[in-house]
Design a protein around this motif. Structure first.
Motif, PDB file in Angstrom:
ATOM      1  N   HIS A  74      38.647  -2.810 -21.796  1.00 19.65           N
ATOM      2  CA  HIS A  74      37.686  -3.812 -22.256  1.00 19.65           C
ATOM      3  C   HIS A  74      37.031  -3.354 -23.548  1.00 19.65           C
ATOM      4  O   HIS A  74      36.963  -2.171 -23.833  1.00 19.65           O
ATOM      5  CB  HIS A  74      36.547  -3.962 -21.236  1.00 19.65           C
ATOM      6  CG  HIS A  74      36.843  -4.957 -20.161  1.00 19.65           C
ATOM      7  ND1 HIS A  74      35.936  -5.235 -19.161  1.00 19.65           N
ATOM      8  CD2 HIS A  74      37.925  -5.755 -19.937  1.00 19.65           C
ATOM      9  CE1 HIS A  74      36.462  -6.157 -18.360  1.00 19.65           C
ATOM     10  NE2 HIS A  74      37.650  -6.474 -18.799  1.00 19.65           N
ATOM     11  N   MET A  86      31.626  -8.559 -22.645  1.00 19.14           N
ATOM     12  CA  MET A  86      32.838  -7.765 -22.565  1.00 19.14           C
ATOM     13  C   MET A  86      34.037  -8.679 -22.538  1.00 19.14           C
ATOM     14  O   MET A  86      33.983  -9.759 -21.968  1.00 19.14           O
ATOM     15  CB  MET A  86      32.858  -6.952 -21.262  1.00 19.14           C
ATOM     16  CG  MET A  86      31.781  -5.917 -21.152  1.00 19.14           C
ATOM     17  SD  MET A  86      32.112  -4.855 -19.745  1.00 19.14           S
ATOM     18  CE  MET A  86      32.141  -6.014 -18.400  1.00 19.14           C
ATOM     19  N   HIS A 108      36.092   0.542 -23.285  1.00 19.35           N
ATOM     20  CA  HIS A 108      36.000   1.285 -22.032  1.00 19.35           C
ATOM     21  C   HIS A 108      37.125   0.873 -21.097  1.00 19.35           C
ATOM     22  O   HIS A 108      37.700  -0.199 -21.255  1.00 19.35           O
ATOM     23  CB  HIS A 108      34.634   1.068 -21.360  1.00 19.35           C
ATOM     24  CG  HIS A 108      34.281  -0.372 -21.160  1.00 19.35           C
ATOM     25  ND1 HIS A 108      33.742  -1.154 -22.171  1.00 19.35           N
ATOM     26  CD2 HIS A 108      34.418  -1.189 -20.092  1.00 19.35           C
ATOM     27  CE1 HIS A 108      33.544  -2.375 -21.705  1.00 19.35           C
ATOM     28  NE2 HIS A 108      33.951  -2.439 -20.445  1.00 19.35           N
TER      29      HIS A 108
HETATM   30 CU   LIG Z   1      34.181  -3.970 -19.073  1.00 19.80          CU
END
Ligand SMILES: [Cu+2]
Length: 152
Positions: A74, A86, A108
């Motif tokens: 993400h 996100m 991430h």
């Molecule tokens: Cu995320």
């Protein structure tokens, strides 16, 4: 001459699988970590620094782990009004010599539907997936729920 050609074919076929994964072999992973779960049932995220020490670009396409039913790369973005959201990061190309920071507030590895809450002091295996079929196994230590990184 015919024999030389045959030899060449053999060495080429040996070379192809090695080439396909060459990029991943040139990747180094530094400081992998995740935060311990504060609330059971909430998703978690894994962070690390990926460095491409090779001469070929490497493309990160996804991740998987037995710790979560679903792992996704993400990115977190903040728009002009200050709203943070996100979304899937898509394929991430790491150029030769480049470093990809997978860190809080940015890219991430989102871990959804955890098998169990992440517990401080434990670790879990994470497999990064790359274009061309290469994979890279990382052991991710779980730090405190308030940690900002492996440095504290
Ligand atoms: Cu995320």
């Amino acid at each position: 001459m015919k024999r030389l050609f045959a030899l060449l074919l053999v060495s080429l076929s040996l070379l192809v699988p090695a080439l396909a994964k060459a990029g991943v072999a040139d990747l180094t992973v530094e400081a992998p970590w995740a935060r311990a779960s504060l609330i059971a049932g909430r998703p978690a995220a894994a962070y690390m620094v990926l460095k491409n020490t090779g001469t070929e670009p490497v493309t990160l396409t996804g991740a998987r782990t037995p710790a979560a039913a679903m792992a996704m790369i993400h990115k977190t973005e903040t728009d002009a009004s200050g709203t943070t959201s996100m979304s899937p990061a898509g394929d991430l190309v790491i150029a030769p010599g480049a470093t990809l920071q997978i860190a809080p507030g940015g890219i991430h590895v989102m871990l959804m539907n955890l098998a169990q809450p992440l517990k401080e002091g434990t670790s879990f295996p994470l497999t990064l997936l790359f274009a061309g079929g290469g994979t890279l196994d990382v052991e991710v230590p779980v730090l405190a729920a308030t940690a900002r990184g492996p440095g504290g």
